[in-house]
Design an enzyme around this catalytic site. Structure first.
Site, PDB file in Angstrom:
ATOM      1  CG  ASP A 249      66.606  55.629  44.908  1.00 45.48           C
ATOM      2  OD1 ASP A 249      67.354  55.579  45.921  1.00 45.48           O
ATOM      3  OD2 ASP A 249      66.357  54.700  44.261  1.00 45.48           O
TER       4      ASP A 249
ATOM      5  CD  GLU B 290      62.891  54.057  46.695  1.00 46.63           C
ATOM      6  OE1 GLU B 290      63.131  55.438  46.832  1.00 46.63           O
ATOM      7  OE2 GLU B 290      62.825  53.426  45.478  1.00 46.63           O
TER       8      GLU B 290
ATOM      9  CE1 TYR C 198      45.661  27.896  38.927  1.00 45.36           C
ATOM     10  CE2 TYR C 198      46.895  29.177  40.534  1.00 45.36           C
ATOM     11  CZ  TYR C 198      46.801  28.622  39.392  1.00 45.36           C
ATOM     12  OH  TYR C 198      47.959  28.611  38.228  1.00 45.36           O
TER      13      TYR C 198
END
Lengths: 356, 356
Positions: free
Chosen positions: B241, B189, B92
């Site tokens: 996983d 994780e 910005y």
């Protein structure tokens, strides 16, 4: 205590009915959006009086009836055995194929999550009180300390210290807040904004407690803000992006959410004030770069928000009308166009003053 | 120090060229995937030798040339004025419409983020060293302390204490790690798994430092794991996983990522070991409920992973082949079917033993 309630209201309840020769059933409040009612007096969303039954000897209700027992058992065992668990672990633990059939006890985690929420409504316990916790997301900084238990020991967290904001613990409901010295609570939508304001020590400059739920706030963040307001009488000011998502975040802190209406009484802060960014700021502050075009969906959401009773006061109606007319969104960060200190030194203090 | 480098390599560099009567230019390494090379010796992804120029007097390069100066100036001012800023604030702040035209200096935040990364490659500074920081996501627990500066004061964080894990500070590169007493690093994780393992005090039982990056790890989490391995010689074990997303997370900790290859040397941990969940665990542990069907995209990703040099050893090739053949994904949480303590008491300790 919470284990007792769970045992009483699920296990013993069923046994008692069986001993009385009645087919067992649970009766609980319906927690659909239809039964979420805005309470004008308390100015929060609450559950209405609609109830539903879960009967063992009704084919349409048997599945949900059994799931309530199965999930309650998994929660009970996890809490007893290790103290804490997650919704996902509960799902996997309670997932079984019923012997001699190819029917699974749960279709997916959505189903077990819904039952966990049912158990909250049915027992009156927050899921955190039953030991079902989520990972923490919200952060807090400022002059207050937290005292609670974790890892079998008393722990004290000094929210003025540290290299980062302090995570708001998932079990904030059972944490003691002490050594608090502040005049107000400043809630900001975004983690990045929290981080700069914390480094700039806005908590010292405005004598405030600084909180961020990182977007849509989790329950612990809302509960902390609620407690700071209720227990310590601190006014609460909320800063979000100027878009329907930001307005909604404000709304959730203030009133609660439709699908968790049964918890509003523990989580909502009806006196919370919105300090921007306002649609009218775009013109007032003469932003011409970094403005985002609102989508038709944004406009529809804003139209819907205009109809809500807690957005009915003149100021909100004007701001929402302006948003719908101009179709312009801006992020908090746009204020850095006025200099990196503008937000902390000008915008926030001035906006808070308007309310005092 | 970092401000000096920025001033030297951007500002003075341009002025010097101008004073010598040369049209100014920057030369920096190309950081596309094409120029990301696996270094067999160091076993990490590094940037190759391809370079590119950003010349002022070349119409195709002028935009990027100017953006580098503009962004460098915004970073410099933010760092000087308030010490820290975010990528979004930089966007910005540097966003302008060039006078007398309708050309914006930046199209969107993607463009300014890319230039910030270019400046990292060009100056050899991490963006955190330039004060451009992200909100924290990763958490750590165990017997170690962090000493650093924040809010103008020295801060000490005791990672054994607290009601939650301690956030891994974005400026971990300049934080001193001390009072460390552990034999290994256990990376998980998921935040939920971190939270249960922390409550179960696995850090004390296995004498380990417990870390989670909450999914795809941020740079601070990777940098901490890297430092614990390099500076303290701790072996690193990673639990994810059993799916391509999990394998990728392991890969990012170990080798680095293609689009941030220039940072691998500061962030990667080539000796990290994967402790599961393995595709072969599904049969070995007799899971029959809660298994998710792999998508065609998962299978394609696994096929791609098989070709990567750091997945070339026999064990990985077998596991990936099995995954592709069986098309079965499972989450870590499935282990709760063996009891809520199984992961902490059996799975993790046994798997680590296999590597010792």
């Amino acid at each position: 205590m919470s284990l007792e309630i769970l045992k009483e209201k699920v296990g013993y309840h069923v046994i008692k009915q069986l001993l009385e020769g009645k087919p067992p059933e649970f009766e609980l409040k319906v927690r659909s959006a239809k039964n979420a009612i805005y309470d004008e007096q308390q100015r929060i969303l609450l559950l209405g009086d609609m109830t539903q039954k879960r009967r063992f000897n009704n084919l349409g209700e048997l599945r949900a009836f059994s799931q309530m027992i199965l999930i309650a058992r998994a929660i009970y065992e996890a809490k007893k055995e290790i103290g804490y668990t997650t919704q996902r672990d509960i799902y996997y633990n309670a997932l079984e194929t019923i012997k001699g059939t190819n029917i699974d006890t749960l279709k997916d985690q959505k189903e077990s999550n819904a039952i966990i929420t049912d158990l909250e409504v049915y027992t009156g316990l927050l899921r955190e009180e039953m030991g079902v916790i989520a990972e923490e997301r919200g952060v807090v900084a400022g002059k207050l300390k937290l005292r609670g238990y974790s890892r079998g020991e008393e722990q004290i967290v000094d929210c003025e210290k540290g290299l980062t904001g302090q995570l708001i613990p998932a079990n904030i409901h059972e944490v003691e807040i002490f050594d608090l010295d502040a005049e107000l609570v400043l809630v900001v939508e975004k983690g990045g904004i929290f981080k700069s304001l914390r480094e700039l020590m806005i908590d010292r400059k405005l004598n405030c407690i600084l909180v961020s739920g990182h977007g849509q706030p989790d329950r612990a963040s809302r509960r902390l803000v609620h407690r700071l307001n209720k227990e310590f009488g601190l006014p609460v000011y909320i800063l979000t992006d100027c878009d329907p998502w930001g307005f909604r975040i404000f709304s959730v802190y203030k009133i609660g959410s439709r699908n968790l209406a049964f918890e509003s009484i523990k989580l909502a802060t009806p006196d919370a004030k919105f300090i921007g960014v306002y649609p009218s700021d775009i013109e007032k502050l003469k932003f011409d770069r970094g403005i985002i075009q609102a989508t038709p969906r944004d406009i529809r959401t804003a139209q819907m928000l205009m109809k809500l009773p807690w957005f009915s006061d003149k100021r909100w109606q004007e701001e929402l009308s302006l948003f719908i007319r101009e179709k312009k969104k801006v992020e908090i960060n746009i204020l850095s166009q006025k200099g990196f200190r503008y937000l902390a030194d000008e915008y926030i203090p001035n906006r808070i003053k308007e309310f005092q």
